[in-house]
Design a protein around this motif. Sequence first.
Motif, short mmCIF file in Angstrom:
data_model
loop_
_atom_site.label_atom_id
_atom_site.label_comp_id
_atom_site.label_asym_id
_atom_site.label_seq_id
_atom_site.Cartn_x
_atom_site.Cartn_y
_atom_site.Cartn_z
N ALA A 76 18.28 -43.16 46.86
CA ALA A 76 18.44 -41.40 47.17
C ALA A 76 17.96 -40.75 48.17
O ALA A 76 17.11 -41.26 48.89
N GLU A 77 19.28 -40.44 49.12
CA GLU A 77 18.66 -39.70 50.86
C GLU A 77 17.53 -38.80 50.70
O GLU A 77 17.93 -37.56 49.72
N GLY A 78 16.07 -39.24 50.87
CA GLY A 78 15.34 -38.48 51.16
C GLY A 78 14.36 -38.51 49.76
O GLY A 78 13.34 -38.02 49.83
N SER A 79 14.50 -39.73 49.81
CA SER A 79 13.34 -40.00 48.09
C SER A 79 13.54 -42.23 48.47
O SER A 79 14.05 -42.53 48.38
N ASP A 80 12.14 -42.15 48.84
CA ASP A 80 11.66 -43.30 49.07
C ASP A 80 11.50 -44.30 47.89
O ASP A 80 11.19 -45.36 48.22
N ASP A 81 11.68 -43.50 46.46
CA ASP A 81 11.60 -44.67 45.53
C ASP A 81 12.07 -44.51 44.58
O ASP A 81 12.71 -45.22 43.38
N THR A 82 13.29 -43.75 44.87
CA THR A 82 14.66 -43.67 43.49
C THR A 82 15.54 -44.30 44.08
O THR A 82 16.17 -44.39 45.01
N VAL A 83 16.65 -45.80 42.93
CA VAL A 83 17.05 -46.14 43.34
C VAL A 83 18.12 -45.55 41.58
O VAL A 83 17.46 -45.41 40.96
N VAL A 84 19.54 -45.78 41.61
CA VAL A 84 20.28 -45.28 41.19
C VAL A 84 21.64 -46.48 40.58
O VAL A 84 21.77 -47.32 41.90
N PHE A 85 21.84 -47.33 39.64
CA PHE A 85 22.85 -47.68 39.91
C PHE A 85 23.65 -46.85 39.20
O PHE A 85 23.89 -46.15 38.36
N TYR A 86 25.18 -46.82 39.34
CA TYR A 86 26.50 -46.23 38.97
C TYR A 86 27.75 -47.43 38.96
O TYR A 86 27.76 -48.36 40.06
N GLU A 87 26.98 -47.74 38.02
CA GLU A 87 28.21 -48.90 36.91
C GLU A 87 29.20 -48.35 36.49
O GLU A 87 29.21 -47.78 35.79
N VAL A 88 30.74 -49.49 36.59
CA VAL A 88 32.20 -48.59 35.75
C VAL A 88 32.53 -50.14 34.68
O VAL A 88 32.28 -50.74 36.23
N TYR A 89 33.28 -49.87 34.00
CA TYR A 89 33.57 -51.36 33.15
C TYR A 89 34.57 -50.54 32.85
O TYR A 89 35.16 -48.88 32.61
N ASP A 90 35.72 -51.15 32.78
CA ASP A 90 36.63 -50.99 31.43
C ASP A 90 36.88 -50.02 30.21
O ASP A 90 37.52 -49.39 29.64
N SER A 91 35.55 -50.33 29.41
CA SER A 91 35.49 -49.98 28.42
C SER A 91 34.31 -50.16 27.90
O SER A 91 33.37 -51.55 28.64
N ARG A 92 33.51 -49.91 26.84
CA ARG A 92 32.27 -49.91 25.82
C ARG A 92 31.79 -50.99 26.38
O ARG A 92 31.26 -51.98 25.94
N ALA A 93 33.33 -52.10 25.50
CA ALA A 93 33.39 -53.21 24.81
C ALA A 93 32.83 -54.15 25.50
O ALA A 93 31.79 -55.20 25.99
N ASP A 94 33.23 -53.99 27.16
CA ASP A 94 32.72 -54.43 28.64
C ASP A 94 31.56 -54.14 28.89
O ASP A 94 30.88 -55.23 29.30
N PHE A 95 31.31 -52.96 28.65
CA PHE A 95 29.85 -53.06 29.26
C PHE A 95 28.69 -53.79 28.43
O PHE A 95 28.24 -54.55 28.60
#
Length: 101
Positions: A48-67
Amino acid sequence: MNRQAFVVIAEFQVKPGKMPAFLDVARDDAKHSVADEPGCRQFDVICAEGSDDTVVFYEVYDSRADFDLHLETSHLARFRDAFPPLIVEERPVRFSTRHYP
């Protein structure tokens, strides 16, 4: 064509001085998720811009089953073993459905 997707957003607060190590293990998980899991469309590791300690994962799967299959992978197991001493907090994971694109 159905373009719906299952989206996972995970967020971590990283300990001071541990960001490089955290990003190394996060990149390994992200890289193998996209390369080795046919149902994983996207796995972004975001600082995140402006934050030196935060990391975000943005994950996209075809379905809940794939996750759910992702939860059983060796690369996620490596990440789960490595990250706890590197963080202050793992924030609650959010699940969503993407409708576009």
